[in-house]
Design a protein around this motif. Sequence first.
Motif, short mmCIF file in Angstrom:
data_model
loop_
_atom_site.label_atom_id
_atom_site.label_comp_id
_atom_site.label_asym_id
_atom_site.label_seq_id
_atom_site.Cartn_x
_atom_site.Cartn_y
_atom_site.Cartn_z
N UNK A 172 17.58 1.08 2.31
CA UNK A 172 17.27 1.18 0.86
C UNK A 172 15.89 1.64 0.67
N UNK A 173 14.86 1.17 1.63
CA UNK A 173 13.50 1.76 1.29
C UNK A 173 13.05 2.62 2.40
N UNK A 174 13.62 3.32 3.16
CA UNK A 174 13.40 4.09 4.29
C UNK A 174 12.55 5.02 3.64
N UNK A 175 13.05 5.71 2.55
CA UNK A 175 12.46 7.06 2.12
C UNK A 175 11.07 6.72 1.35
N UNK A 198 0.88 -1.13 0.02
CA UNK A 198 0.06 -0.02 -0.05
C UNK A 198 0.72 1.00 0.04
N UNK A 199 0.85 2.12 -1.05
CA UNK A 199 1.74 3.13 -1.25
C UNK A 199 0.99 4.52 -0.40
N UNK A 200 0.07 4.28 -0.09
CA UNK A 200 -0.71 5.48 0.64
C UNK A 200 -0.44 5.83 2.03
N UNK A 201 0.37 4.84 2.62
CA UNK A 201 0.60 5.25 3.96
C UNK A 201 1.77 4.39 4.39
N UNK A 202 2.22 4.43 5.87
CA UNK A 202 3.41 3.92 5.97
C UNK A 202 3.04 2.13 6.13
N UNK A 203 4.12 1.36 5.72
CA UNK A 203 4.21 -0.13 5.67
C UNK A 203 5.31 -0.64 6.52
N UNK A 204 5.26 -1.89 6.75
CA UNK A 204 6.13 -2.71 7.50
C UNK A 204 6.58 -4.24 6.98
N UNK A 205 7.82 -4.40 7.19
CA UNK A 205 8.29 -5.70 7.01
C UNK A 205 8.90 -6.20 8.14
N UNK A 206 8.40 -7.10 8.79
CA UNK A 206 9.04 -7.80 10.08
C UNK A 206 9.52 -9.14 9.62
N UNK A 207 10.97 -9.18 9.62
CA UNK A 207 11.71 -10.56 9.44
C UNK A 207 11.78 -11.09 10.69
#
Length: 255
Positions: A177-180, A135-144
Amino acid sequence: MSALEAFALDGRVVIVTGASGGLGAEGAAALSDAGATVVITGRREQKLAEVADRIRAAGGCVHTRVLDMTDADAVRSAFAEIAETIGPFDALINNAAQAHQAGVLDVTDTDWARIIDINLTATFTAAQAFLRLRNTTRSTAIVNISSLAGVIGVRGQAAYVASKTGVVGLTKALAVEVARDNVRVNALAPGYFATDMPGEVLADEAATAVLLRKIPMRRLGEPAEIGPALVFLASDASRYMTGAVLNFDGGYTAQ
């Protein structure tokens, strides 16, 4: 936003891999309790159905998908189909993994390839698919999901330690890499929990007693305790946190 609102996952779509039992199942249930629509994947269809039934009985919204995470093409295809039918992903819990106990001289090429494939390569494959479908409309998260074995060495677990240490490195590389792009990538490193994963150790009373003496809290983690940590990492409560490794091990790695 209040502190309580920051933990809410209402309207979010969260995919949890390796969720047919153990910590994955408990995490999926907690994410659902926080309001998320949860998609659970795993190789055991009946076990997935049982987890889904539990979540639905509690009033949650859950979808299941039988999936072998080592089949990269299948993973990409499944993620695309899920995103199209349910909606873009807001969080990914990369939990699918396999343990391996063997002395270094007894680790075969097949053993090594299998553990690296499911624990590390599949984590990358899922993260890559998620990033394309998020979803590019809000903050998203990956939890490894890493492990205390991703932070310290463990005797007789060369392949497992290498794979879980790789997960930590991958987490940090992805994070910067994807923080921005408004994506957070963090790792959770559980210690010993009362699940099937450390089965060989827990089956031996003497070995269990030795293990407990090494844990400052002098107990194993309860599977349900993993849920709140995953909700924190998947929600806006951790919106300024990325590239971190959260040790969750009763103090084991603090020594």
